[in-house]
Design an enzyme around this catalytic site. Sequence first.
Site, PDB file in Angstrom:
ATOM      1  N   SER A  16       0.834  -1.213   0.000  1.00  0.00           N
ATOM      2  CA  SER A  16       0.000   0.000   0.000  1.00  0.00           C
ATOM      3  C   SER A  16       0.868   1.262   0.000  1.00  0.00           C
ATOM      4  O   SER A  16       0.485   2.278  -0.588  1.00  0.00           O
ATOM      5  CB  SER A  16      -0.990  -0.003   1.167  1.00  0.00           C
ATOM      6  OG  SER A  16      -0.328   0.176   2.388  1.00  0.00           O
ATOM      7  N   LEU A  21      18.959  -6.175   5.831  1.00  0.00           N
ATOM      8  CA  LEU A  21      19.973  -6.072   4.782  1.00  0.00           C
ATOM      9  C   LEU A  21      21.372  -6.119   5.403  1.00  0.00           C
ATOM     10  O   LEU A  21      21.571  -5.667   6.539  1.00  0.00           O
ATOM     11  CB  LEU A  21      19.772  -4.765   4.017  1.00  0.00           C
ATOM     12  CG  LEU A  21      18.462  -4.728   3.217  1.00  0.00           C
ATOM     13  CD1 LEU A  21      18.070  -3.305   2.862  1.00  0.00           C
ATOM     14  CD2 LEU A  21      18.579  -5.589   1.962  1.00  0.00           C
ATOM     15  N   ASN A  77      13.668   4.115   4.552  1.00  0.00           N
ATOM     16  CA  ASN A  77      12.682   3.130   5.015  1.00  0.00           C
ATOM     17  C   ASN A  77      11.510   3.862   5.656  1.00  0.00           C
ATOM     18  O   ASN A  77      11.683   4.934   6.223  1.00  0.00           O
ATOM     19  CB  ASN A  77      13.343   2.222   6.062  1.00  0.00           C
ATOM     20  CG  ASN A  77      12.407   1.167   6.620  1.00  0.00           C
ATOM     21  OD1 ASN A  77      11.711   0.478   5.869  1.00  0.00           O
ATOM     22  ND2 ASN A  77      12.371   1.033   7.940  1.00  0.00           N
ATOM     23  N   HIS A  96       8.679   3.399   8.621  1.00  0.00           N
ATOM     24  CA  HIS A  96       8.428   2.565   9.801  1.00  0.00           C
ATOM     25  C   HIS A  96       7.190   3.084  10.538  1.00  0.00           C
ATOM     26  O   HIS A  96       7.055   4.289  10.745  1.00  0.00           O
ATOM     27  CB  HIS A  96       9.654   2.596  10.732  1.00  0.00           C
ATOM     28  CG  HIS A  96       9.500   1.707  11.922  1.00  0.00           C
ATOM     29  ND1 HIS A  96       9.628   0.339  11.830  1.00  0.00           N
ATOM     30  CD2 HIS A  96       9.182   1.981  13.212  1.00  0.00           C
ATOM     31  CE1 HIS A  96       9.401  -0.193  13.038  1.00  0.00           C
ATOM     32  NE2 HIS A  96       9.134   0.789  13.882  1.00  0.00           N
ATOM     33  N   GLU A 116       1.248   7.192   6.828  1.00  0.00           N
ATOM     34  CA  GLU A 116       2.399   6.675   6.079  1.00  0.00           C
ATOM     35  C   GLU A 116       2.268   7.016   4.603  1.00  0.00           C
ATOM     36  O   GLU A 116       3.237   7.386   3.944  1.00  0.00           O
ATOM     37  CB  GLU A 116       2.501   5.147   6.229  1.00  0.00           C
ATOM     38  CG  GLU A 116       2.873   4.671   7.612  1.00  0.00           C
ATOM     39  CD  GLU A 116       3.015   3.153   7.651  1.00  0.00           C
ATOM     40  OE1 GLU A 116       3.623   2.581   6.739  1.00  0.00           O
ATOM     41  OE2 GLU A 116       2.501   2.537   8.603  1.00  0.00           O
TER      42      GLU A 116
HETATM   43  C1  GRF Z   1       4.030  -0.494   6.683  1.00  0.00           C
HETATM   44  O1  GRF Z   1       3.349  -0.348   7.899  1.00  0.00           O
HETATM   45  C2  GRF Z   1       5.444   0.013   6.789  1.00  0.00           C
HETATM   46  O2  GRF Z   1       5.569   1.109   7.659  1.00  0.00           O
HETATM   47  C3  GRF Z   1       6.178  -1.163   7.345  1.00  0.00           C
HETATM   48  O3  GRF Z   1       5.609  -2.272   6.692  1.00  0.00           O
HETATM   49  C4  GRF Z   1       4.257  -1.960   6.338  1.00  0.00           C
HETATM   50  C5  GRF Z   1       4.117  -2.222   4.865  1.00  0.00           C
HETATM   51  O4  GRF Z   1       2.791  -2.049   4.434  1.00  0.00           O
HETATM   52  N1  GRF Z   1       7.604  -1.049   7.157  1.00  0.00           N
HETATM   53  P1  GRF Z   1       2.460  -2.006   2.892  1.00  0.00           P
HETATM   54  O5  GRF Z   1       3.019  -3.273   2.284  1.00  0.00           O
HETATM   55  O6  GRF Z   1       3.122  -0.785   2.326  1.00  0.00           O
HETATM   56  O7  GRF Z   1       0.979  -1.935   2.788  1.00  0.00           O
END
Ligand code: GRF
Length: 205
Positions: free
Chosen positions: A16, A96, A110, A112, A177
Amino acid sequence: MSNKLKIVVLASGRGSNLQSVIDACARNQIKAQIEAVISDKEGAYALQRAEEAGIKNFLIKKHKEESRLDYDKRLIEKIDTLNIELIVLAGFMRLLSADFIKKYDRKLINIHPSLLPAFTGLNAQKQAFDYGVKVAGCTVHFVDEGCDTGPIILQDTIKVTEDDSEESLAARILEKEHQLLPKAIDLIAQKKVFLNGRKVTLKSS
Ligand code: GRF
């Protein structure tokens, strides 16, 4: 020639966050373009999203008994064919190697789902919910050799209410996010992100 920042997105799952970047690029909201998507998981929805958006996508699965170093070598080989300026980890569920991280120093970010440095590692939203925090959020950071410890580029917050469940909290963090990741990529694309030690400064205009 395009002056857009060329990025590769690495994603293991539903993708997503990848989709939020695909959409932001398609709407020309950010000065970036996704050159490719790489996943380590067969059937990852992220690969399908890339396919549907007409973006090159590659499955690079870890072989049985392959070391992290050897897997990362294959990842590097692929990335180096792509002429990439930034690698975006968006739910890439593999640690990694130090070699990989060193090679792409300052070119690896990244997303998070917590307000770092709190709640590193897996299930950050559950960790925050169980802890009883009143404010939660998400972070985009450069990747260093620690687990979710790299210099912070952007963070955003949400208030936790008494009605929240772990799921509702995670869903609202995810919405944030989806705004934060494209924004961070665009700041980097516009060369507004400066790293000094572990401090990131952002140029405002
Ligand atoms: C997200 O919550 C991101 O912050 C974490 O993994 C999840 C990935 O979700 N690192 P998606 O695959 O982008 O929906």
